[in-house]
Design a protein around this motif. Structure first.
Motif, mmCIF file in Angstrom:
data_model
loop_
_atom_site.group_PDB
_atom_site.id
_atom_site.type_symbol
_atom_site.label_atom_id
_atom_site.label_comp_id
_atom_site.label_asym_id
_atom_site.label_seq_id
_atom_site.Cartn_x
_atom_site.Cartn_y
_atom_site.Cartn_z
ATOM 1 N N UNK A 1 50.973 34.700 45.675
ATOM 2 C CA UNK A 1 52.012 35.545 45.129
ATOM 3 C C UNK A 1 51.357 36.701 44.371
ATOM 4 N N UNK A 2 51.977 37.843 44.418
ATOM 5 C CA UNK A 2 51.446 39.013 43.734
ATOM 6 C C UNK A 2 51.884 39.069 42.293
ATOM 7 N N UNK A 90 48.705 29.139 26.480
ATOM 8 C CA UNK A 90 49.970 28.914 27.183
ATOM 9 C C UNK A 90 49.882 29.295 28.661
ATOM 10 N N UNK A 91 48.818 29.953 29.096
ATOM 11 C CA UNK A 91 48.698 30.381 30.487
ATOM 12 C C UNK A 91 48.571 29.212 31.451
ATOM 13 N N UNK A 92 47.969 28.112 30.977
ATOM 14 C CA UNK A 92 47.726 26.995 31.884
ATOM 15 C C UNK A 92 46.876 27.470 33.048
ATOM 16 N N UNK A 93 47.174 26.998 34.214
ATOM 17 C CA UNK A 93 46.430 27.422 35.401
ATOM 18 C C UNK A 93 47.159 28.456 36.220
ATOM 19 N N UNK A 95 48.444 31.824 35.074
ATOM 20 C CA UNK A 95 48.319 33.248 34.799
ATOM 21 C C UNK A 95 46.862 33.603 34.537
ATOM 22 N N UNK A 96 46.404 34.645 35.223
ATOM 23 C CA UNK A 96 45.053 35.147 35.005
ATOM 24 C C UNK A 96 45.042 36.046 33.774
ATOM 25 N N UNK A 97 45.976 37.018 33.723
ATOM 26 C CA UNK A 97 46.079 37.919 32.587
ATOM 27 C C UNK A 97 47.437 38.615 32.625
ATOM 28 N N UNK A 98 47.765 39.280 31.510
ATOM 29 C CA UNK A 98 48.995 40.060 31.427
ATOM 30 C C UNK A 98 48.614 41.412 30.853
ATOM 31 N N UNK A 99 48.953 42.480 31.572
ATOM 32 C CA UNK A 99 48.641 43.819 31.079
ATOM 33 C C UNK A 99 49.919 44.490 30.582
ATOM 34 N N UNK A 123 47.027 33.539 38.684
ATOM 35 C CA UNK A 123 45.681 33.023 38.958
ATOM 36 C C UNK A 123 45.705 32.450 40.373
ATOM 37 N N UNK A 124 44.839 32.973 41.221
ATOM 38 C CA UNK A 124 44.768 32.482 42.602
ATOM 39 C C UNK A 124 46.100 32.603 43.316
ATOM 40 N N UNK A 125 46.548 31.499 43.889
ATOM 41 C CA UNK A 125 47.813 31.472 44.632
ATOM 42 C C UNK A 125 48.962 30.921 43.797
#
Length: 159
Positions: A1-2, A90-93, A95-99, A123-125
């Protein structure tokens, strides 16, 4: 997912330069004083300029423990700031980042319009849950409102 992006706009009775200072230039001093859930904001690296990394440490009772963010750019003359949350418990596995990109524009009544764009990078898929993201955004808005109220009650601050 994007990535998932949101464009939001908020109005505030506080002048744009005061909000910009409170939320970006002096946040490490102000926020721990006025937001009960924040214990401290510490510089991990840098001195507040682009590339600087700060860690927001939450109080022990908070379900969220910390947030690390990197300042990507700030335009003090134009009241524009870009930063990225690079780490958060809180990102867990998922979310990579939030801009984020925030623009503070004057409104005719002396306050400001805050134009905010947030982009959540999975993060990933991983598949991001928009309802969970909206709940997190609501918590951030609550903190924004605390700062706004403080500035309204203390018009001499950052005048």
């Amino acid at each position: 997912m994007g990535a998932i992006s949101f464009d939001d706009e908020y109005s505030s009775p506080v002048a744009p330069h005061r909000m910009f200072i409170a939320l970006f230039l002096d946040a490490h001093n102000l926020m721990p004083k006025v937001i009960p859930s924040i214990k401290s904001i510490d510089f991990v690296s840098g001195d507040g300029g682009p590339g600087s990394v700060q860690q927001v440490n939450m109080v022990d009772e908070s379900p969220l423990k910390y947030i690390k963010l990197r300042l990507d750019s700030k335009e003090e003359d134009n009241l524009v700031c870009k930063y990225t949350v690079i780490e958060c418990d809180a990102f867990g596995g998922k979310i990579d980042c939030v801009s984020y990109e925030l623009r503070f524009e004057a409104d005719p009544n002396g306050g400001c319009i805050v134009k905010a764009k947030s982009t959540y990078h999975p993060k990933g898929d991983a598949i991001l849950n928009e309802e969970e993201i909206k709940a997190g955004k609501e918590k951030a808005t609550e903190q924004y409102k605390i700062i706004e109220s403080y500035l309204v009650e203390n018009p001499e601050i950052y005048a």
